[in-house]
Design a protein around this motif. Structure first.
Motif, short mmCIF file in Angstrom:
data_model
loop_
_atom_site.label_atom_id
_atom_site.label_comp_id
_atom_site.label_asym_id
_atom_site.label_seq_id
_atom_site.Cartn_x
_atom_site.Cartn_y
_atom_site.Cartn_z
N HIS A 3 0.83 -1.21 0.00
CA HIS A 3 0.00 0.00 0.00
C HIS A 3 0.86 1.26 0.00
O HIS A 3 1.70 1.43 -0.86
CB HIS A 3 -1.00 -0.03 1.14
CG HIS A 3 -1.78 -1.31 1.17
ND1 HIS A 3 -2.65 -1.66 0.18
CD2 HIS A 3 -1.77 -2.33 2.06
CE1 HIS A 3 -3.18 -2.84 0.45
NE2 HIS A 3 -2.66 -3.28 1.59
N ASP A 4 0.67 2.17 0.97
CA ASP A 4 1.40 3.44 0.99
C ASP A 4 2.56 3.42 1.98
O ASP A 4 3.05 4.46 2.38
CB ASP A 4 0.46 4.60 1.30
CG ASP A 4 -0.09 4.55 2.72
OD1 ASP A 4 -0.07 3.45 3.32
OD2 ASP A 4 -0.52 5.58 3.22
N THR A 45 3.11 -0.08 -3.48
CA THR A 45 2.55 0.21 -4.80
C THR A 45 1.62 1.42 -4.81
O THR A 45 1.40 2.01 -5.86
CB THR A 45 1.77 -1.02 -5.31
OG1 THR A 45 0.78 -1.36 -4.35
CG2 THR A 45 2.69 -2.20 -5.53
N SER A 46 1.09 1.81 -3.66
CA SER A 46 0.18 2.96 -3.61
C SER A 46 0.90 4.27 -3.26
O SER A 46 0.26 5.31 -3.18
CB SER A 46 -0.92 2.72 -2.58
OG SER A 46 -1.71 1.62 -2.98
N ALA A 47 2.21 4.23 -3.03
CA ALA A 47 2.97 5.46 -2.76
C ALA A 47 3.07 6.24 -4.07
O ALA A 47 3.60 5.75 -5.06
CB ALA A 47 4.35 5.12 -2.22
N ARG A 48 2.52 7.46 -4.08
CA ARG A 48 2.42 8.21 -5.32
C ARG A 48 3.51 9.25 -5.50
O ARG A 48 3.88 9.57 -6.62
CB ARG A 48 1.05 8.89 -5.40
CG ARG A 48 -0.07 7.88 -5.37
CD ARG A 48 -1.42 8.47 -5.58
NE ARG A 48 -1.64 9.69 -4.82
CZ ARG A 48 -2.73 10.41 -4.90
NH1 ARG A 48 -3.69 10.03 -5.68
NH2 ARG A 48 -2.87 11.49 -4.19
N HIS A 49 4.02 9.83 -4.41
CA HIS A 49 4.95 10.95 -4.53
C HIS A 49 6.36 10.61 -4.09
O HIS A 49 7.26 11.45 -4.20
CB HIS A 49 4.45 12.14 -3.72
CG HIS A 49 3.08 12.59 -4.13
ND1 HIS A 49 2.83 13.24 -5.30
CD2 HIS A 49 1.88 12.44 -3.52
CE1 HIS A 49 1.55 13.49 -5.41
NE2 HIS A 49 0.94 13.01 -4.34
N LYS A 51 9.58 7.63 -4.08
CA LYS A 51 10.07 6.41 -4.70
C LYS A 51 11.38 5.99 -4.02
O LYS A 51 11.97 6.76 -3.26
CB LYS A 51 10.26 6.61 -6.20
CG LYS A 51 11.28 7.67 -6.55
CD LYS A 51 11.31 7.89 -8.05
CE LYS A 51 12.33 8.91 -8.47
NZ LYS A 51 12.26 10.19 -7.85
N GLU A 78 3.19 7.09 3.75
CA GLU A 78 3.56 8.21 2.88
C GLU A 78 3.03 9.53 3.42
O GLU A 78 3.68 10.55 3.32
CB GLU A 78 3.05 7.97 1.46
CG GLU A 78 3.51 9.04 0.49
CD GLU A 78 3.03 8.82 -0.92
OE1 GLU A 78 3.71 9.29 -1.83
OE2 GLU A 78 1.97 8.19 -1.10
N ARG A 79 1.86 9.52 4.05
CA ARG A 79 1.27 10.76 4.58
C ARG A 79 2.07 11.33 5.76
O ARG A 79 1.88 12.47 6.13
CB ARG A 79 -0.17 10.54 4.97
CG ARG A 79 -0.33 9.65 6.18
CD ARG A 79 -1.77 9.49 6.54
NE ARG A 79 -1.90 8.68 7.74
CZ ARG A 79 -2.98 8.06 8.09
NH1 ARG A 79 -4.06 8.16 7.35
NH2 ARG A 79 -3.01 7.36 9.19
#
Length: 97
Positions: A3-4, A45-49, A51, A78-79
């Motif tokens: 997830h994130d 896989t859900s981390a958007r910003h 890497k 990630e948040r």
């Protein structure tokens, strides 16, 4: 990572710091809660910003600790990341949120 979630390795801090006036502050002095820098070693896989390989700024109180192959890592959402360092900025301060 799922997830994130992010797997982060802490970047080593210098033992002592200097104030703006030039006074040496030893690492044993407890100051207000400081944000820490770390390097992302894995991202879900859900981390958007964020890497793998990014330098991130986070609050040390928002962490879960895990040991892998005798090395200490942190697991964060990630948040919980406050900033991501950009090594070659086109504009601004070199950090983006």
């Amino acid at each position: 990572m799922l997830h994130d979630r992010l797997l982060v390795r802490l970047l080593p801090e210098k033992g002592e710091r200097r104030s703006t006036g030039g006074l040496v502050i030893p690492d044993t002095v407890k100051m207000a809660t400081r944000l820490l820098w770390g390097e992302v070693c894995g991202a879900g896989t859900s981390a958007r910003h964020v890497k793998t390989g990014d330098r991130v700024l986070f609050n040390p109180e928002d962490q879960l600790e895990v040991e892998l192959q005798a090395e200490r890592y942190l697991v964060l959402r990630e948040r919980d990341i406050h900033a991501v360092a950009n090594e070659s900025p086109q504009q601004g301060t070199g950090l983006y949120l």
